[in-house]
Design an enzyme around this catalytic site. Structure first.
Site, PDB file in Angstrom:
ATOM      1  N   PRO A   2       0.824  -1.210   0.000  1.00  0.00           N
ATOM      2  CA  PRO A   2       0.000   0.000   0.000  1.00  0.00           C
ATOM      3  C   PRO A   2       0.862   1.266   0.000  1.00  0.00           C
ATOM      4  CG  PRO A   2      -0.726  -1.569   1.676  1.00  0.00           C
ATOM      5  CD  PRO A   2       0.600  -2.041   1.185  1.00  0.00           C
ATOM      6  N   GLU A   3       0.686   2.099  -1.010  1.00  0.00           N
ATOM      7  CA  GLU A   3       1.348   3.399  -1.064  1.00  0.00           C
ATOM      8  C   GLU A   3       0.281   4.433  -1.408  1.00  0.00           C
ATOM      9  OE1 GLU A   3       5.211   3.631  -2.760  1.00  0.00           O
ATOM     10  OE2 GLU A   3       5.677   1.531  -2.387  1.00  0.00           O
ATOM     11  N   LYS A  51      -0.548   8.600   2.949  1.00  0.00           N
ATOM     12  CA  LYS A  51      -0.858   7.182   3.112  1.00  0.00           C
ATOM     13  C   LYS A  51      -1.853   6.944   4.254  1.00  0.00           C
ATOM     14  CE  LYS A  51       3.601   5.919   3.063  1.00  0.00           C
ATOM     15  NZ  LYS A  51       4.775   5.007   3.047  1.00  0.00           N
ATOM     16  N   ASN A 162       8.268   2.715  -0.290  1.00  0.00           N
ATOM     17  CA  ASN A 162       9.568   2.169  -0.659  1.00  0.00           C
ATOM     18  C   ASN A 162       9.639   1.690  -2.107  1.00  0.00           C
ATOM     19  OD1 ASN A 162      12.261   1.557   0.103  1.00  0.00           O
ATOM     20  ND2 ASN A 162      11.721  -0.608   0.266  1.00  0.00           N
ATOM     21  N   ARG A 247      14.691   0.126   5.231  1.00  0.00           N
ATOM     22  CA  ARG A 247      13.930  -0.409   4.106  1.00  0.00           C
ATOM     23  C   ARG A 247      14.881  -1.084   3.135  1.00  0.00           C
ATOM     24  NH1 ARG A 247      10.784   0.747   7.348  1.00  0.00           N
ATOM     25  NH2 ARG A 247       8.883   2.012   7.197  1.00  0.00           N
TER      26      ARG A 247
END
Length: 257
Positions: A2-3, A51, A162, A247
């Site tokens: 999810p972004e 987000k 990311n 990340r």
């Protein structure tokens, strides 16, 4: 993953199902907001902020964040849920539809007037009405940290996660460890905005223009495989603002210098 584009589509789907309707079921399954009861109030709107998701109901807001695994589903009354019930963190029902949030990392009910407490720190939203490319570029360009870290900082610009950052840096040919102060932040931000807007209304997300499974990304998730441009093996490492927020970083050592 999810972004910002996923959250945008989720907000639109929830808005279409809930907005303008009276709440008939309100069940929050997290400490702190479990006693909240908005049954009888009207859902005014569902909006994305970076987000974050904001379900505005009466004078209150149900705030949620999908993080890595969260998702919202919309079901017809009596329809079987696609996920196990124990994973549900929030349920908002109206006549004709039930919205169920699964595996949500953040769930909180607060007065709409206090929303700034949970989203006021965010920078310009790439998919929002407040988008300000110049301000986003100024914030990114003033950060002395690695550009990969700077782009993930939602205080600079809201919506990139990311996967987007890895793909964006490849497309611009930038080594992820380059200090943000040493890059053309304006061009980078412009490319990021065009990327996320191109994906806003489509699934699956693609950065290469090819939507086939395994063909959507240039570098993300492709370590030890050949670069689609030059054939050099993609490398992988980790970066983060601190040890708790690292990340996975993927890059081509030939294309990103």
């Amino acid at each position: 993953m999810p972004e910002g584009d996923t959250v945008f589509r989720t907000a639109r789907r929830l808005h279409d199902a809930l907005a303008g309707r009276e709440v008939t079921r309100f069940d929050i399954r997290v400490p702190g907001s479990a006693t909240a009861d908005l049954v009888g109030a009207t859902v005014r709107e569902v909006v994305p902020r970076g987000k974050h998701l904001l379900l505005r109901i009466g004078e209150m807001t149900l705030h949620s964040h999908l993080k890595m695994e969260g998702e919202w589903h919309v079901y017809a009354p009596g329809e079987r849920w696609r996920n196990a019930a124990f994973r549900a963190r929030a349920i908002v029902g109206v006549t004709g539809a039930d919205a169920v949030g699964f595996d949500l990392a953040m769930v909180e009910v607060l007065p709409t007037a206090d929303e700034a407490r949970v989203v006021g720190h965010l920078g310009p939203d790439l998919l929002g009405p407040d988008w300000d490319a110049a301000e986003a570029a100024r914030r990114v360009g003033a950060d002395p940290r690695a550009i990969h870290v700077a782009l993930l900082d939602q205080r600079h610009l809201a919506g990139l996660g990311n996967e987007y950052v890895n793909e964006l840096l490849f497309v611009r040919g930038i080594l992820p460890t380059t200090p943000a102060t040493a890059v053309d932040a304006a061009s980078l931000v412009d490319t990021g905005a065009r990327m996320i807007r191109a994906n806003r209304d489509r699934t699956p997300r693609t950065f290469t223009g090819d939507a086939r499974r395994g063909h959507q990304t240039w570098v993300y998730g492709r370590d030890r495989r050949p670069c689609r441009r030059c054939g050099t093996l993609i490398l992988r490492t980790s970066l983060g603002a601190d040890p708790t927020s690292t990340r996975n970083v993927f890059w081509c050592p030939r294309c990103q210098t």
